[in-house]
Design an enzyme around this catalytic site. Structure first.
Site, short mmCIF file in Angstrom:
data_model
loop_
_atom_site.label_atom_id
_atom_site.label_comp_id
_atom_site.label_asym_id
_atom_site.label_seq_id
_atom_site.Cartn_x
_atom_site.Cartn_y
_atom_site.Cartn_z
N ARG A 141 -12.22 -4.05 64.87
CA ARG A 141 -12.52 -5.45 64.60
C ARG A 141 -14.02 -5.50 64.31
O ARG A 141 -14.44 -4.92 63.32
CB ARG A 141 -12.07 -6.36 65.76
CG ARG A 141 -11.82 -7.80 65.31
CD ARG A 141 -11.36 -8.73 66.42
NE ARG A 141 -12.40 -8.97 67.42
CZ ARG A 141 -12.25 -9.75 68.48
NH1 ARG A 141 -11.07 -10.34 68.71
NH2 ARG A 141 -13.23 -9.94 69.34
N LYS A 155 -13.10 -19.49 75.67
CA LYS A 155 -12.44 -19.89 74.41
C LYS A 155 -10.96 -20.24 74.58
O LYS A 155 -10.43 -21.04 73.83
CB LYS A 155 -12.59 -18.78 73.36
CG LYS A 155 -11.88 -17.49 73.71
CD LYS A 155 -12.26 -16.35 72.79
CE LYS A 155 -11.51 -15.09 73.18
NZ LYS A 155 -12.05 -13.90 72.52
C1 LIG Z 1 -12.08 -13.06 73.51
C2 LIG Z 1 -13.15 -12.08 73.70
C3 LIG Z 1 -13.44 -11.62 74.98
C4 LIG Z 1 -12.64 -12.03 76.20
O1 LIG Z 1 -11.37 -11.45 76.15
P1 LIG Z 1 -10.33 -11.66 77.35
O2 LIG Z 1 -9.20 -10.78 76.99
O3 LIG Z 1 -9.97 -13.11 77.31
O4 LIG Z 1 -11.02 -11.28 78.59
C5 LIG Z 1 -14.49 -10.74 75.13
N1 LIG Z 1 -15.22 -10.34 74.07
C6 LIG Z 1 -14.98 -10.77 72.82
C7 LIG Z 1 -15.84 -10.28 71.71
C8 LIG Z 1 -13.93 -11.64 72.59
O5 LIG Z 1 -13.68 -12.06 71.36
#
Ligand SMILES: *Cc1c(COP(=O)(O)O)cnc(C)c1O
Length: 357
Positions: A129, A36
């Site tokens: 969250r 993302k």
């Molecule tokens: C963005 C996200 C991740 C990845 O997080 P990083 O800090 O980029 O490794 C993993 N799980 C969820 C649910 C996320 O929203």
């Protein structure tokens, strides 16, 4: 080449991925490559695959749609919206879930598409969250998923260190393991996935303190930027995959305090100034429409960011040993938010480089 440009080194991302896949493997963990941060760029997704990733995850379906043809399983890592369940079934193999109504809709969509969709139930371990906070609700959802046609319950997951600043710990990870074990014994099944955390969980894993049952981490920032919990560098990764280049469009000697400043700035704030006398000021063709200026760290440490507006960045070049000219490009390092903003701005060109990490 057009500027501003976000330069993305695929060799560094591939090498970071390879090192993290190996480190995870040593701890019985298979990472998901999260795309993302760079909007599901197919080039970056492919670099992750080349580094050993077998599942690609993204929070947004529009991003997942960009690399449908790549040879990896696809995971939606944001809870599906009720309004997009058909697309979730079409574009992904696995999703993270916490709502019964959405699970029912997903099941219906999966039946309609004649597909089996795999489900990971999210449990909230205190970061507040996504996920059920109440353990009995997670158990109830596990029962529900098993009763819904064309859905397959494959595991449980949790997310930490995103909203509430709760770090992954042996304690909270063990709580997730305990829930998985309760589901397994209550329903007589084996869950294949315990998806503990994001890159924020790497410290715990590398320290050997992650419970051995946790077998999945969802890694984005660590693979792309080489950072984990608290944006600290992750061992065996490089932090230099991404930088921003912006072009100088004016260089002039000007005072450091505006002449008769009485009005608000373009964003409605009252500006304040320190009088440093006449300075050599550079103007770059990038602005707050593209990125928060606080995110920009000039790689030439003699340059300081003075400020800017929607379309302009003002820098102070007075202390530079290098003589800059109009048309030169200035290079900036970025924080996570800065990379995300530049990736999202359609005014920022993306250049994929392979500099051999
Ligand atoms: C963005 C996200 C991740 C990845 O997080 P990083 O800090 O980029 O490794 C993993 N799980 C969820 C649910 C996320 O929203």
């Amino acid at each position: 080449m057009p500027y501003p440009t976000l330069s993305i080194d695929l060799d560094v991302i591939e090498s970071n991925t390879r090192n993290m896949v190996a480190a995870c493997q040593a701890h019985g963990v298979k990472p998901v490559g999260v795309t993302k941060l760079l909007l599901g760029s197919p080039e970056v997704a492919q670099a992750m695959i080349d580094g050993g990733i077998e599942i690609l995850g993204d929070a947004r379906l529009m991003n997942l749609a960009r690399y449908q043809d790549l040879a990896a399983e696809k995971m939606l890592i944001r809870l599906p919206s009720f309004s997009e369940v058909d697309k979730v079934i079409a574009l992904t193999d696995i999703s993270l879930n916490s709502e019964s109504s959405v699970l029912c809709a997903l099941s219906e969509a999966a039946v309609k598409a004649n597909k089996i969709h795999r489900v990971v139930l999210m449990h909230d371990l205190g970061d507040l969250r996504e996920g059920c906070f109440d353990e009995s609700e997670t158990l109830w959802l596990a029962e529900l998923v098993q009763s819904l046609p064309n859905l397959e319950l494959i595991g449980v997951g949790s997310n930490l260190a995103c909203y509430g600043g709760v770090a992954p710990s042996a304690e909270n990870q063990n709580q997730l393991v305990a829930i998985a074990e309760k589901i397994e014994s209550k329903f007589g099944l084996k869950l294949s996935v315990i998806s503990g955390a994001s890159s924020a969980g790497l410290d715990l894993m590398l320290a050997g303190e992650m419970p051995s049952q946790v077998n999945q981490l969802r890694l984005g920032a660590s693979l792309i930027m080489g950072i984990g919990l608290n944006d600290e560098p992750v061992p065996t990764t490089q932090q230099n995959a991404i930088h921003l280049e912006a072009e100088l469009i004016e260089i002039k000697q000007k005072p450091s305090v505006p002449v008769n400043s009485t009005a608000l700035d373009a964003f409605g704030n009252t500006p304040e100034f320190i009088d440093k006398g006449i300075r050599c000021r550079g103007l770059c063709a990038i602005g707050r429409q593209d990125v928060e200026l606080e995110q920009l760290i000039p790689t030439d440490s003699h340059i300081s960011v003075v400020g800017g507006s929607s379309d302009h960045l003002i820098v102070d070049l007075t202390d530079c040993s290098h003589e800059y000219h109009v048309g030169d490009r200035l290079t900036f390092d970025l924080g996570y938010g800065g990379v995300l903003q530049c990736a999202t701005s359609e005014f920022v060109h993306k250049a994929y480089v392979r500099a051999k990490a």
